[in-house]
Design an enzyme around this catalytic site. Structure first.
Site, PDB file in Angstrom:
ATOM      1  N   ASP A   7       1.007  -1.171  -0.033  1.00 15.07           N
ATOM      2  CA  ASP A   7      -0.108   0.006  -0.227  1.00 15.07           C
ATOM      3  C   ASP A   7       0.925   1.096   0.037  1.00 15.07           C
ATOM      4  O   ASP A   7       2.156   1.062   0.322  1.00 15.07           O
ATOM      5  CB  ASP A   7      -1.103   0.173   1.250  1.00 15.07           C
ATOM      6  CG  ASP A   7      -1.911   1.112   1.250  1.00 15.07           C
ATOM      7  OD1 ASP A   7      -2.221   1.555   0.035  1.00 15.07           O
ATOM      8  OD2 ASP A   7      -2.189   1.902   2.250  1.00 15.07           O
ATOM      9  N   SER A   8       0.139   2.352  -0.554  1.00 16.76           N
ATOM     10  CA  SER A   8       0.990   3.592  -0.501  1.00 16.76           C
ATOM     11  C   SER A   8       1.200   3.954   1.083  1.00 16.76           C
ATOM     12  O   SER A   8       2.026   4.807   1.409  1.00 16.76           O
ATOM     13  CB  SER A   8       0.222   4.707  -0.945  1.00 16.76           C
ATOM     14  OG  SER A   8      -1.039   4.852  -0.253  1.00 16.76           O
ATOM     15  N   TYR A  39      -1.044   8.582  -2.690  1.00 20.89           N
ATOM     16  CA  TYR A  39      -0.808   8.325  -4.119  1.00 20.89           C
ATOM     17  C   TYR A  39      -2.009   8.929  -4.861  1.00 20.89           C
ATOM     18  O   TYR A  39      -1.743   9.299  -6.217  1.00 20.89           O
ATOM     19  CB  TYR A  39      -0.895   6.982  -4.365  1.00 20.89           C
ATOM     20  CG  TYR A  39       0.379   6.194  -4.237  1.00 20.89           C
ATOM     21  CD1 TYR A  39       1.659   6.653  -3.662  1.00 20.89           C
ATOM     22  CD2 TYR A  39       0.563   4.702  -4.722  1.00 20.89           C
ATOM     23  CE1 TYR A  39       2.684   5.911  -3.366  1.00 20.89           C
ATOM     24  CE2 TYR A  39       1.571   4.060  -4.519  1.00 20.89           C
ATOM     25  CZ  TYR A  39       2.802   4.553  -3.796  1.00 20.89           C
ATOM     26  OH  TYR A  39       3.873   3.833  -3.740  1.00 20.89           O
ATOM     27  N   GLY A  40      -3.029   9.253  -4.165  1.00 20.46           N
ATOM     28  CA  GLY A  40      -4.396   9.724  -4.814  1.00 20.46           C
ATOM     29  C   GLY A  40      -4.167  10.999  -5.349  1.00 20.46           C
ATOM     30  O   GLY A  40      -5.200  11.079  -6.137  1.00 20.46           O
ATOM     31  N   CYS A  70      -4.211  -1.550  -2.380  1.00 22.63           N
ATOM     32  CA  CYS A  70      -4.458   0.016  -2.314  1.00 22.63           C
ATOM     33  C   CYS A  70      -5.123   0.132  -3.996  1.00 22.63           C
ATOM     34  O   CYS A  70      -4.839  -0.214  -4.975  1.00 22.63           O
ATOM     35  CB  CYS A  70      -3.089   0.453  -2.903  1.00 22.63           C
ATOM     36  SG  CYS A  70      -2.845   2.338  -3.193  1.00 22.63           S
ATOM     37  N   ASN A  71      -6.316   0.753  -3.688  1.00 18.89           N
ATOM     38  CA  ASN A  71      -7.271   0.986  -4.860  1.00 18.89           C
ATOM     39  C   ASN A  71      -6.651   1.704  -5.953  1.00 18.89           C
ATOM     40  O   ASN A  71      -6.830   1.617  -7.037  1.00 18.89           O
ATOM     41  CB  ASN A  71      -8.604   1.619  -4.530  1.00 18.89           C
ATOM     42  CG  ASN A  71      -9.247   0.738  -3.681  1.00 18.89           C
ATOM     43  OD1 ASN A  71     -10.179  -0.249  -4.197  1.00 18.89           O
ATOM     44  ND2 ASN A  71      -9.179   0.464  -2.324  1.00 18.89           N
ATOM     45  N   THR A  72      -5.898   3.010  -5.540  1.00 19.18           N
ATOM     46  CA  THR A  72      -5.263   3.933  -6.453  1.00 19.18           C
ATOM     47  C   THR A  72      -4.241   3.165  -7.188  1.00 19.18           C
ATOM     48  O   THR A  72      -4.023   3.284  -8.536  1.00 19.18           O
ATOM     49  CB  THR A  72      -4.518   4.956  -5.450  1.00 19.18           C
ATOM     50  OG1 THR A  72      -5.523   5.630  -4.763  1.00 19.18           O
ATOM     51  CG2 THR A  72      -4.175   6.294  -6.440  1.00 19.18           C
ATOM     52  N   GLU A 162      -2.850   9.664   7.486  1.00 18.80           N
ATOM     53  CA  GLU A 162      -1.273   9.389   7.627  1.00 18.80           C
ATOM     54  C   GLU A 162      -0.674  10.262   8.434  1.00 18.80           C
ATOM     55  O   GLU A 162       0.291   9.853   9.390  1.00 18.80           O
ATOM     56  CB  GLU A 162      -0.551   9.609   6.094  1.00 18.80           C
ATOM     57  CG  GLU A 162      -0.819   8.419   5.015  1.00 18.80           C
ATOM     58  CD  GLU A 162      -0.298   7.087   5.123  1.00 18.80           C
ATOM     59  OE1 GLU A 162       0.918   7.284   5.721  1.00 18.80           O
ATOM     60  OE2 GLU A 162      -0.930   6.109   5.261  1.00 18.80           O
ATOM     61  N   CYS A 194     -10.975   2.745  -1.040  1.00 14.23           N
ATOM     62  CA  CYS A 194      -9.623   3.363  -0.618  1.00 14.23           C
ATOM     63  C   CYS A 194      -9.494   2.463   0.791  1.00 14.23           C
ATOM     64  O   CYS A 194     -10.538   2.556   1.515  1.00 14.23           O
ATOM     65  CB  CYS A 194      -9.478   4.709  -0.460  1.00 14.23           C
ATOM     66  SG  CYS A 194      -7.960   5.242   0.371  1.00 14.23           S
ATOM     67  N   THR A 195      -8.343   1.747   0.653  1.00 16.86           N
ATOM     68  CA  THR A 195      -8.400   0.933   1.973  1.00 16.86           C
ATOM     69  C   THR A 195      -7.925   1.766   3.121  1.00 16.86           C
ATOM     70  O   THR A 195      -7.761   1.066   4.220  1.00 16.86           O
ATOM     71  CB  THR A 195      -7.022  -0.030   1.699  1.00 16.86           C
ATOM     72  OG1 THR A 195      -5.725   0.791   1.240  1.00 16.86           O
ATOM     73  CG2 THR A 195      -7.382  -1.090   0.504  1.00 16.86           C
ATOM     74  N   HIS A 196      -7.642   2.903   3.183  1.00 14.04           N
ATOM     75  CA  HIS A 196      -7.572   3.640   4.334  1.00 14.04           C
ATOM     76  C   HIS A 196      -8.824   4.059   5.179  1.00 14.04           C
ATOM     77  O   HIS A 196      -9.016   4.222   6.108  1.00 14.04           O
ATOM     78  CB  HIS A 196      -6.949   5.166   4.072  1.00 14.04           C
ATOM     79  CG  HIS A 196      -5.634   5.200   3.801  1.00 14.04           C
ATOM     80  ND1 HIS A 196      -4.997   4.587   2.811  1.00 14.04           N
ATOM     81  CD2 HIS A 196      -4.560   5.693   4.810  1.00 14.04           C
ATOM     82  CE1 HIS A 196      -3.575   4.741   3.006  1.00 14.04           C
ATOM     83  NE2 HIS A 196      -3.438   5.345   4.084  1.00 14.04           N
TER      84      HIS A 196
END
Ligand code: DGL
Length: 270
Positions: A7-8, A39-40, A70-72, A162, A194-196
């Site tokens: 993931d980012s 990354y988005g 990470c979807n992005t 983050e 988004c995994t966040h």
């Protein structure tokens, strides 16, 4: 028999948590590119280069199969990676398809033509890059017809998570939900793309109202990975050790990760 999770930053930990619970016998190696998150807001070429670098690092750890949690990266880089870059003895899989299969009531490998499904109005919350890629709508159109998708680019939410600023992250989620509900007042389902965002699932659910079914990816991805490894055990790589790697400051990232997952998550420099 290790498997890599990329993931980012911290969001992929929501997926890590679910896969580690579903497959306690598998050592998972996590790579968070915290130094370059989010990354988005990056260009597709940049996301491609950063994602390839992270995946190569996971290959060095003996992970022949890497999940882009990470979807992005899944939206902006995965197809190009699979078509031009991943060697035949390795696999890189994304997190979109299990979610869309659940939404469209399909089993893995069901490639029948698109058909009508129960859900007609879907709210999609994702990063600006994921929304701009239209990858979600493209994957959905392969499987379902007549589904109206309203997408909300949720600028700022990943940065706030983050940075560990939960109050700001929650306020941003409420304002993004309000903005979407102005355009689609009665969604039946909402996708946390988004995994966040599962870290703020209760805030999304509260702002959307109890009638909206919220789909988040972690458990769906875990189920689908388990099934994949049952069919393709040869992709359990030679790695033996579970590790958490970050391009950011290991101490800071460990502290935030430990707070999110409510257990000790010791990150090391990637
Ligand atoms: N967790 C990543 C996702 O699922 C966040 C992307 C970002 O860094 O902006 O899209």
């Amino acid at each position: 028999m290790a498997v890599g999770i990329f993931d980012s930053g911290l969001g992929g930990l929501t997926v890590y948590d679910a896969v580690a619970r579903a497959m306690p016998e598998v050592p998972f190696v996590y790579y968070g590119d915290n130094a370059h998150a989010p990354y988005g807001v990056r260009e597709a070429d940049d996301i491609f280069a950063l994602t390839c670098k992270g995946v190569e690092r996971l290959w060095q750890e003996g992970c022949d199969l890497v999940i882009l949690a990470c979807n992005t990266a899944s939206a902006a880089a995965l197809r190009r990676m699979q078509e031009t870059w991943v060697p035949p003895d390795k696999r890189v899989l994304g997190v979109f398809v299990p979610l869309i299969e659940a939404l469209t009531e399909r089993k893995w490998g069901d490639n029948s033509p698109p058909r009508e499904v129960a859900v007609k109005h879907v709210a999609l919350f994702a990063t600006p890059a994921t929304v701009a890629s239209r990858a979600f709508q493209r994957e959905l159109a392969f499987r379902a017809i007549g589904v109206d998708v309203e997408a909300q680019p949720c600028g700022g939410v990943v940065d706030a998570i983050e940075a560990g600023d939960e109050i700001l992250a929650e306020a941003l989620v409420r304002s993004h939900v309000e903005a979407l509900l102005r355009r689609m007042p009665h969604p039946q389902a909402a996708v946390l793309g988004c995994t966040h965002y599962p870290l703020l699932e209760s805030t999304f659910q509260e702002a959307l109202g109890r009638d909206v079914v919220v789909y988040s990816q972690a458990d769906l991805v875990a189920e689908s990975l388990k099934d994949y490894l049952r069919r393709r055990p040869e992709f359990l790589g030679p790695g033996k050790v579970a590790r958490f790697l970050t391009t950011g400051d290991p101490q800071r990232v460990s502290d935030k990760a430990t707070r999110f997952l409510r257990r000790k998550i010791p990150f090391e420099a990637a």
